[in-house]
Structures are given as structure tokens and as C-alpha cells.
Design an enzyme around this catalytic site. Structure first.
Site: not given
Length: 631
Positions: A461, A585, A588-590
Site C-alpha cells: 500500500s 495486489s 488483496n494488498y492495496l
DNA sequence: GCCGTAACTTAGAATTGGCTCG
DNA sequence: CGAGCCAATTCTAAGTTACGGC
């Protein structure tokens, strides 16, 4: 508190002329507000109530008329329970096996042979995969044949002893013809199927959790088939058996209408466990693990969890300097276990490696994460290509995706690694005094809720936020800004090593795009010539008509230039994305609020960044984030 | 601590479906 | 209006983490 303060009636300032107008009223505001208010009063009067009420007003990104707010009151529980009411219709089972018509034959050793229904069913699983690389792999074939034989009658078993003598080609052709026929179906037939699917979705695809109707993620039971493990999986090709009602555990609330098993069958169990979020579970036969039916990412329960994840990552942001100072210090520790822990954490932080649990040998593909790295996975170079203290990583990570990286590290890390490698064989653990449990226990002490995977979320992030700042040019057009966004996204995907196989049609599709670009360029030069001519005409005649003609041509040139630019941007984007998967991403990640804020800041419609499904998943963020949101 | 299990998130591939272009 | 293409969606495997029993 964890929840943001409610924002009221923001929808009134929203524009209602979106191309994609979607309206999903759930509750009328007035009713909802009253109820919420009452609940809140009740809560304040009774502090000991086990349930804590929060008020989370969420409206979607779509247009909402001001008089109706898509607002729902939310309840959070402090006792670990996830819901108090849960009602659903249970799972949808795989359709029963339909035996092949008699004209579709199977041959063994050149001779036609009619198979018993159970043996035939398993044979079709293999026949359907004939074009797949899997069926050429020894392990796949061996596992398949072993499990297939278990389904055979004694006679079949004694006859069929060699997979190489089995000829599935008629079956294979039959299925190809079937799928071709499906494509050729008339519009009406296709429509009918679509309607039936919709009916099933309406009946089984939703549940009631507390006060909301929620979309279920995977309400269909996985059909039987051959197990397709990733990478060198020792169990590939094994028969994944059919799941029956007797295998199914139902979870719902006592006071709900319980789902009915199909006529003549019964569930394995019906339980009422509100400490978990799943509706249905069963045990699969390959690894013996439990599979679940859970809610869709758009649901309250998933959304809140997602939000919480990013809040944890933001808390890490606040103390990451301290933690980094600490692990650097620990590189000097006199205890080996602490040094190992500190070096591993450094890798997890710097390279966004996964934690790396131990895996049971022979049960799964041989893959590793940070804590399970082995000596054979790294190489040390005191000096290489002008750089000092270089570590080369080469290992298979999750899904057997190769991680390859060559990076210079600090001298202390390098010296420690040399120490860890001393007197070890290639197959020995690099961090022999460390595992994920030890690491996570340590992290928990450094920050409440901190685990190894939080570093991935945090670094992903923060990288997006920083890259967006760096790459976005204020004067760029919208497509150019979106290219910048994708590049920022790409930086994260590279950090997290999210790869994909280059699409099979990649070269071709690039060529097609190039053709389009060439055509557009021709068009442009034609348009420019025409503009020139028009200008000359105007210079000669100076009349209104010719002036207008110049304007028309000028606009045409401008339009074509824009189209060309768009195509070129698309080509760049696609080329750069060849082997990189952005989706993982993004999903799930940002922290989605970073993207939403970026869209707001630069006047980019959020639809350009998130498709419908993604907007549903990130509804909370779209509602919450303003243009000045900082991760 | 160690181990097994349960629950949940994260992952790339496969399939579907809808749009564009000839 | 059908074919081909790509984006969206579905599918399910493969991770991480928490936890309970010893």
C-alpha cells in the site's frame, strides 16, 4: 474507534448521470435511522450488553436519490461472535453424472470396451483433459490410474492394467463437440439457460445474515474431477470425489429456517456456531482439508475484515521505523535465534516475502517462504557486477511461482547469512532456529495485531501511494494518468512477485494492436494533409465556409491524435504487463482508499480503476475516502 | 514448545460473456 | 450477425494465522 464517524446524506451532491446507473436501495433512511438511534440508546443505557453497536453509513458509488440513503446500521460483537441470525438454502450440488451415449466408445488395446458407469465417469474426467499438459505428466497419470482402478468392477480391473493402452479419443471428441454445440445454440436456448442460472442464483446465492441479505461467494459444491495441483504436486491426477449431502455440515442460526437436504438424503450435521462466518463445510479427500461456503467479498462481514486489515497495516506505518531500528540492532545480537529472526524479518520487510510455514513433505509441492528458505535457495556474492554483498534468491513460492532476485544487502546481513550457512547442506534450513510461530509471537510483542503478512500489506500500500505521487503528471490526459496508475500498481505487483503465464494469444494480440496503431497513424497523416489544404483554401478565400472547414479538420486531427495516443498507451501498458498480474495486489494488498482518493484528486471516474465487482468489494472505501486520504 | 486442526485470506488458471469489427 | 478477442468472473488450490490439547 475503528469505524469512521457517520457521514450523512452525502449522496445528495452526487451526480446521477453516470453511464452505468445502478441503484440498489436496501433501506429507507428514515426507518433505518430511527432504529439505529433506538439501538444506540439501548446500548448506552446498558453498558454490560455483550453486543456493541456501531453505526456505519455506507452508500455505494452509484447514484442514490437523496431521499433514500443506502445506509445500514452495523453491529459488532465484542464476544467473538460473528452474527446472531443466519439463514440460507444450503449448497447447490454438482449435477449427477450422465452416462455417455453408446456411440461414444472407449478402446483398450485397440478393442472397444463398454465401461461401467462409475469407471466411465472417472474416465471422462481424464478424457476431458486430454489436450492438457497434465495428462502427459507421469505423476498425474500414475495417480489417476490408481484412483480410476478403484472405481472399476473386478472384470475391468483385471483387464485394464496399462493406462498407455487406453484410448479416450472418442470421448474427448464427444466433449469437444458438446461444447461446440453449446456455442452454436440459438439465442432463445441460451437465454433460457441464463434465466435458469439466474433463478438458482436468486434461490441459493443469497443468505440473510443479521439484518442484511448478503451475496454468497461460492454456493456451488465443487464437482468431482481430477485434482490439479500447482507445480510439482505429488497428488496431481488423484480423483476428487463427488460430495454428497451426507458429507455436508450446515451452519445457521437456531431460529432460522434450516436448509433442506435433497429428497431422500440427510446432512452430516447441522450446527449453530456463530463464532465462525461459514454457512456450509465439507472435508475434501485429497488433502483431508475442510472447504467452506462463505460470503461474497461485498458482504459486510468480509468488508469489515478487509478494512480492519488495512487499519492494522496503517498502524504498522506508525511504528515501522522503530521496528526497523530494532531488527537492525538484533543483527548484532549474541543469540543466534535472534539474529536469524532479525534477518528473516528484514527480508520480509524489504522483499515482501511471505512468512513461510513448514509443509508436510510429500503431501504438497515443494515451495517455501521466508522462514522455510533452505540453503540451496540463496547464493552469496561478496562482490559481483560492481556491487558488494549481493544475495541471490531463487526458489519456488506459493503456487510454485518462481522468485528470483539479486539484491545487495547490508554488510551485517551478509555476514550473518554466511554464519547461518556454515556447516550446512543445501537441503538444510537457512533459518534453523526460526519458524513462523516464533516470528509472529515476536511481532505480536512489537505491535498489537502485527504478523508477518502485515508487512506485505503495508509495503504494497505504501508503495502504491508513493508511486502514484511520483508518477502522476497533473497535465496528463485521463488515459495517461491511468497508465501511471497501472504503473504504480505494477510496481507493487513486482514487489509482491505476482506473476502470470504470458497469455497464449499475447503475441497475436500485440500484433493486432500494432496494426491498429499503424492504421491510426495513416489516418492521422491524411487528416493533417486535409487540414493543411483547408487552411490554404481559407487563406485564399477568407470566407465563412472555408473557416468552418478548417475548424472541422482541426477537430478531426485532434480527435485522431487522441485516439492514437490512447492506443499507444494501451500497447505500452499491455507490453509491460506481459508476465505480471495486477489483479492480486489490487484485490488483496492495496488499501482501496488510496486509489479512491487518487481518482477524486485527479477527477478520474472510479469505474476506470475498479470494475463492478471491485466496486462492490470496495464499497466501504469508495464511500469513505476523500481526495486527501493518506494511507 | 509441538502438533494438528480450523478458519480465513490470497493466488493464478480456466471459463464465460459481452463487445467490436468485418 | 457471427467470429474473435479481451475483460470479467468463476473456480478452487495454496497460503497464513489462531488456537487447543498434550
Amino acid at each position: 474507534g475503528f469505524y469512521p464517524s457517520p457521514k450523512h446524506n452525502k449522496s445528495s451532491k452526487r451526480e446521477c448521470d453516470d453511464e452505468e446507473f445502478e441503484y440498489k436501495p436496501k433501506k429507507v433512511k428514515t426507518e433505518n435511522d430511527k432504529k439505529a438511534k433506538k439501538r444506540k440508546q439501548e446500548y448506552e443505557e446498558d453498558e454490560d450488553d455483550e453486543v456493541c453497536y456501531f453505526f456505519f453509513f455506507l452508500h455505494m458509488n452509484f447514484c442514490i436519490p437523496p431521499q433514500v440513503l443506502l445506509a445500514w446500521e452495523e453491529e459488532r460483537y465484542t464476544d467473538g461472535s460473528k452474527w446472531r441470525f443466519l439463514e440460507h438454502k444450503g449448497p447447490v450440488f454438482a449435477p449427477p453424472y450422465e452416462p455417455l451415449p453408446d456411440n461414444v466408445r472407449f478402446f483398450y488395446d485397440g478393442k472397444n470396451m463398454k465401461l461401467s458407469a462409475p469407471a466411465e465417469e472417472v474416465a471422462t474426467f481424464f478424457a476431458k483433459m486430454l489436450d492438457h499438459e497434465y495428462t502427459t505428466k507421469d505423476i498425474f497419470r500414475k495417480n489417476f490410474f490408481k484412483d480410476w482402478r478403484k472405481e472399476m468392477t473386478p472384470e475391468e480391473k483385471s483387464k485394464l492394467t496399462d493406462l498407455n493402452k487406453c484410448n479416450f479419443s472418442e470421448m474427448n471428441e464427444y466433449f469437444k463437440a458438446q461444447s461446440e454445440a453449446k456455442k452454436q445454440m440459438s439465442k432463445e436456448e441460451k437465454q433460457k439457460i441464463k434465466e435458469e442460472n439466474e433463478r438458482v442464483l436468486q434461490e441459493y446465492g443469497y443468505c440473510i445474515m443479521d439484518n442484511h441479505k448478503e451475496r454468497i461467494g461460492n454456493f456451488r459444491i465443487e464437482p468431482p474431477g481430477l485434482f490439479r495441483g500447482r507445480g510439482d504436486h505429488p497428488k496431481m491426477g488423484m480423483l476428487k470425489r463427488r460430495i454428497r449431502p451426507e458429507d455436508i455440515i450446515i451452519n445457521c442460526s437456531k431460529d432460522s429456517k434450516q436448509p433442506k437436504p435433497p429428497p431422500g438424503t440427510r446432512w452430516k450435521e447441522v450446527r449453530h456456531d456463530n463464532k465462525v462466518t461459514w454457512l456450509v463445510s465439507w472435508t475434501e479427500n485429497i488433502q483431508g482439508s475442510i472447504k467452506y461456503i462463505m460470503l461474497n467479498p461485498s458482504s459486510r462481514i468480509k468488508g469489515e475484515k478487509d478494512w480492519q486489515k488495512y487499519e492494522t497495516a496503517r498502524r504498522l506505518k506508525k511504528c515501522v521505523d522503530r521496528i526497523r531500528a530494532q531488527y537492525r540492532d538484533d543483527w548484532k545480537s549474541k543469540e543466534m535465534r535472534i539474529r536469524q529472526r532479525a534477518v528473516a524479518l528484514y527480508f520480509i520487510d524489504k522483499l515482501a516475502l511471505r512468512a513461510g510455514n513448514e509443509k508436510e513433505e510429500g503431501e504438497t509441492a515443494d515451495t517455501v517462504g521466508c522462514c522455510s528458505l533452505r540453503v540451496e535457495h540463496i547464493k552469496l556474492y561478496p562482490k559481483i557486477d560492481e556491487q558488494e554483498y549481493v544475495v541471490e534468491f531463487d526458489f519456488l513460492g506459493k503456487d510454485s511461482i518462481r522468485y528470483y532476485n539479486k539484491i545487495p544487502v547490508e554488510k551485517r546481513v551478509f555476514k550473518n547469512l554466511q554464519l547461518f550457512l556454515e556447516n550446512k547442506q543445501p537441503e538444510d534450513d537457512l533459518f534453523d532456529r526460526l519458524n513462523t510461530s516464533i516470528l509472529n509471537k515476536h511481532l505480536q510483542e512489537l505491535m498489537d495485531g502485527l504478523t508477518a503478512k502485515v508487512f506485505r500489506t503495508y509495503n504494497a500500500s505504501i508503495t502504491l501511494q508513493q508511486q502514484l505521487k511520483e508518477l502522476t503528471c497533473p497535465d496528463d490526459s485521463i488515459p495517461a494518468k491511468i497508465l501511471s496508475y497501472n504503473r504504480a500498481n505494477r510496481a507493487v505487483a513486482i514487489l509482491c512477485n505476482h506473476q502470470r503465464a504470458p497469455p497464449k494469444t499475447f503475441e497475436k494480440s500485440m500484433q493486432n494492436l500494432q496494426t491498429k496503431i499503424d492504421e491510426k497513424q495513416k489516418q492521422l497523416s491524411t487528416a493533417r494533409k486535409q487540414l493543411k489544404t483547408a487552411k490554404a483554401d481559407h487563406k485564399a478565400s477568407h470566407d465563412d465556409k472555408s473557416k468552418k472547414a478548417v475548424e472541422v479538420k482541426r477537430k478531426a486531427v485532434q480527435r485522431i491524435e487522441e485516439q492514437l495516443m490512447k492506443l499507444q498507451v494501451q500497447a505500452t501498458d499491455r507490453e509491460e504487463n506481459k508476465q505480471i498480474a495486477l489483479g492480486t495486489s489490487k484485490l488483496n494488498y492495496l488499501d482501496p482508499r488510496i486509489s479512491v482518493a487518487w481518482c477524486k484528486k485527479w477527477g478520474i471516474p472510479v469505474e476506470k480503476i475498479y470494475n463492478k465487482t471491485q466496486r462492490e468489494k470496495f464499497a466501504w472505501a469508495i464511500d469513505m475516502a476523500e481526495d486527501d486520504y493518506e494511507f
